[in-house]
Design a protein around this motif. Structure first.
Motif: not given
Length: 236
Positions: A119-138
């Motif tokens: 499904t769809l996702f958006k890119m979000v900042q996650v603590e401890g990660k240098d790069r943006l991460q995928k997060q499913t969304c609706e």
């Protein structure tokens, strides 16, 4: 039925996106999450990989939106692999890498009887990660009806003065249901005969990630009979 080539389609439903706090399980217009099937599940499969395409959203085909069709819901999908591997042809209406499933109705694309999938996702900042991460969304939607301009072909606009051509061109960076298509490149209708704009999505103004090339725009159309739909996208 009003068509983009034969008559004006003066009304459009401009989409406002509202992120959902919980899964939307009613058969309403929405983007992301999982499809709410009104018939047997028919998840389209990629022509190249055989994997499930990514679900983009579903649109109610209401008469008040200008649709005259036996179908009640249109489900939009496009191939996008979980490992981000490149799959060509997602921009082509008949390339086998995107699909608009109408229900009730039949599908021209091979499908699987699956209720859940990518499904769809958006890119979000996650603590401890240098790069943006995928997060499913609706996203739920609010639809705002307004007047649209009558479709004017590229050839007709070419013969106009610069001022008249600008006035005859709609908004490219607009997300809408119905109305007149505003093509990023040349006029590109996916059916031989008259057809009707179902959905226009601008990848730069939606609140989720979607790959329509370089800042592209996607277009879904219904055929004149209202029993088949196709999708394509264009980019700069």
């Amino acid at each position: 039925m009003k068509t983009t080539k034969e008559a004006a389609m003066p009304k459009k439903q401009v989409i406002e996106f509202n992120e959902a706090n919980s899964p939307i399980t009613e058969p309403v217009t929405k983007f992301g999450g999982q499809p709410v099937w009104i018939d047997e599940p028919a998840w389209p499969l990629s022509k190249e990989t055989g994997n499930q395409m990514r679900f983009i959203g579903q649109v109610e085909l209401r008469e008040e939106y200008g649709f005259t069709t036996p179908a009640k819901m249109a489900y939009l999908f496009m191939t996008e692999e979980e490992d981000d591997s490149f799959i060509d042809g997602t921009y082509e209406p008949d390339g086998g890498e995107n699909a608009v499933v109408l229900q009730p109705g039949t599908s021209r694309t091979p499908t699987a009887n699956k209720t859940d999938g990518p499904t769809l996702f958006k890119m979000v900042q996650v603590e401890g990660k240098d790069r943006l991460q995928k997060q499913t969304c609706e996203f739920a939607v609010k639809l705002v009806e307004s007047d649209d301009i009558e479709f004017v072909t590229e050839d007709e606009r070419f013969k106009m003065s610069e001022e008249d051509a600008e006035a005859a061109t709609g908004k490219l960076d607009e997300n809408k249901i119905g109305g007149s298509p505003v093509f990023m490149q040349g006029d590109e209708f996916p059916f031989e005969g008259p057809c009707q704009l179902l959905l226009q999505l601008d990848s730069c103004s939606v609140p989720f990630s979607i790959n329509f090339g370089d800042a592209g725009v996607g277009y879904a159309f219904l055929n004149e009979a209202g029993d088949e739909a196709k999708f394509l996208w264009q980019c700069g």
